[in-house]
Design a protein around this motif. Structure first.
Motif, PDB file in Angstrom:
ATOM      1  N   GLN A  47       0.833  -1.210   0.000  1.00  0.00           N
ATOM      2  CA  GLN A  47       0.000   0.000   0.000  1.00  0.00           C
ATOM      3  C   GLN A  47       0.865   1.256   0.000  1.00  0.00           C
ATOM      4  O   GLN A  47       0.591   2.213  -0.735  1.00  0.00           O
ATOM      5  N   GLN A  48       1.920   1.260   0.797  1.00  0.00           N
ATOM      6  CA  GLN A  48       2.783   2.431   0.898  1.00  0.00           C
ATOM      7  C   GLN A  48       3.498   2.718  -0.415  1.00  0.00           C
ATOM      8  O   GLN A  48       3.635   3.878  -0.819  1.00  0.00           O
ATOM      9  N   PHE A  49       3.963   1.665  -1.096  1.00  0.00           N
ATOM     10  CA  PHE A  49       4.699   1.841  -2.348  1.00  0.00           C
ATOM     11  C   PHE A  49       3.776   1.862  -3.568  1.00  0.00           C
ATOM     12  O   PHE A  49       4.251   2.050  -4.694  1.00  0.00           O
ATOM     13  N   GLY A  50       2.490   1.654  -3.351  1.00  0.00           N
ATOM     14  CA  GLY A  50       1.551   1.644  -4.461  1.00  0.00           C
ATOM     15  C   GLY A  50       1.847   0.549  -5.462  1.00  0.00           C
ATOM     16  O   GLY A  50       1.758   0.751  -6.674  1.00  0.00           O
ATOM     17  N   CYS A  51       2.188  -0.617  -4.946  1.00  0.00           N
ATOM     18  CA  CYS A  51       2.603  -1.736  -5.802  1.00  0.00           C
ATOM     19  C   CYS A  51       1.718  -2.939  -5.502  1.00  0.00           C
ATOM     20  O   CYS A  51       1.323  -3.166  -4.354  1.00  0.00           O
ATOM     21  N   GLY A  52       1.416  -3.729  -6.507  1.00  0.00           N
ATOM     22  CA  GLY A  52       0.547  -4.880  -6.319  1.00  0.00           C
ATOM     23  C   GLY A  52       1.261  -6.196  -6.199  1.00  0.00           C
ATOM     24  O   GLY A  52       0.631  -7.222  -5.922  1.00  0.00           O
ATOM     25  N   ASN A  53       2.578  -6.192  -6.403  1.00  0.00           N
ATOM     26  CA  ASN A  53       3.331  -7.447  -6.412  1.00  0.00           C
ATOM     27  C   ASN A  53       4.598  -7.287  -5.588  1.00  0.00           C
ATOM     28  O   ASN A  53       5.448  -6.453  -5.894  1.00  0.00           O
TER      29      ASN A  53
END
Length: 348
Positions: A73-79
């Protein structure tokens, strides 16, 4: 079995930690870095994390990032594995928010470190079968009285080893202690007040841990040297306060006689190193408490000059002088010096 000292690095204390960590550049030393500490999050967090992770990678460290769904969530990444590659991480320590199946998939792509406290033996076995490098790392416990007890640590570690995993742990520091409680970050509650080097030796010898991470940001140079000496050649450094006439014993390597009884350690090299050709006169023949160092005096005849380290309380003896003592925060070492082990007295 080789033992390795790892370090915990925090973004909030990076500036204070980096000067000492640089000495380990190029060694492949493992670094534990949490990427889901909420109080460290701010507008520059992601950029700072990228810069620090890249610096660690080019400096030759093996960075293991503690990650959860909060990290994504913090890095805006899904993987998570894609994020790990972007940050040049060596491995991932999986915290909460992922199913065993998702972790199995990650294990096929990079080294994975499981939470030793929450992963079942069945899940650990399946995940270990999916990846070539799967480990388990116990938690550290900031709040006093919440660290693991010896039996629980032993049982949990045995269960994970039977599942095919190498198990890792944390020890507390002795200089810069992490807040907000500042009372050390041990895995084992009994280690909270002891010297880091004593905790390290205990984890290595009694529990068979391999990678042992310093959880707090700070470790004194003398404690670092003691741990490095043990890792390098297996010599246990025992801090002691010696009487003035016996300070020549510092820095000499001794061996615990293989016929030493449970209640004391007999120095195999006593007659060579102890009295330097002088007769040992009776002096300070007091009660021999746990942790004291003694030498037999001339009243013991041919035993005169024999050195011992006392593990269990013994009565006073007019034939035995008390010449020094190990501080209580290092007493744990008395029980780790096995028969045939090498050790060295060092200044407190």
């Amino acid at each position: 079995m080789s033992k390795t000292l790892g370090f915990s690095l925090y973004l909030s204390t990076f500036a204070e930690q980096w000067p000492s960590l640089r000495a380990w550049a190029g060694t492949g030393a493992p670094i534990f870095l949490s990427l889901h500490i909420s109080e460290e999050f701010d507008a520059t967090y992601c950029q700072r994390a990228r810069e620090i992770c890249h610096l660690l990678a080019v400096s030759g460290f093996r960075t293991i990032a503690d990650a959860s769904v909060k990290t994504l969530q913090q890095f805006g990444c899904g993987n998570l594995t894609e994020l790990a590659k972007e940050l040049k991480l060596w491995g991932l320590r999986i915290d909460y928010g992922f199913t065993p199946e998702e972790i199995e998939e990650m294990a096929t792509q990079m080294p994975i470190v499981l939470n030793a406290s929450t992963t079942s033996a069945a899940d650990a076995r399946r995940i270990a079968a999916m990846g070539q490098e799967v480990f388990a790392l116990h938690n550290f416990y900031p709040r006093p009285e919440t660290g693991l007890d010896e039996e629980l640590l032993m049982q949990t570690t045995r269960r994970l080893r039977e599942a095919g995993l190498s198990v890792q742990c944390f020890i507390p520091g002795d200089t810069l202690l992490r807040g907000p409680i500042h009372e050390g970050l041990p895995t084992l509650e009994a280690h909270r007040r002891v010297l880091p080097s004593a905790a390290f030796v205990d984890m290595a010898l009694r529990f068979g841990m391999e990678d042992i991470f310093l959880a707090d940001p700070g470790l004194s140079e003398k404690e670092m040297d003691r741990i490095a000496r043990f890792c390098r050649d297996g010599v246990i450094c025992v801090p002691a306060e010696l009487a003035e006439d016996w300070k020549h014993l510092y820095g000499k390597i001794f061996t615990c006689r293989i016929d030493s009884p449970r209640w004391l350690i007999r120095f195999q090299e006593s007659r060579t190193y102890s009295c330097q050709g002088e007769i040992v006169e009776p002096k300070n023949c007091v009660e021999r408490r746990r942790g004291v160092i003694t030498v037999d005096n001339r009243n013991y005849g041919r035993y005169s000059g024999e050195l011992m380290l006392i593990r269990e309380d013994l009565p006073a003896d007019g034939r035995v002088n008390v010449i020094g003592a190990v501080p209580e925060n290092a007493w744990l070492l008395l029980d780790r010096i096995g028969r045939g082990a090498r050790f060295m007295l060092v200044e407190v």
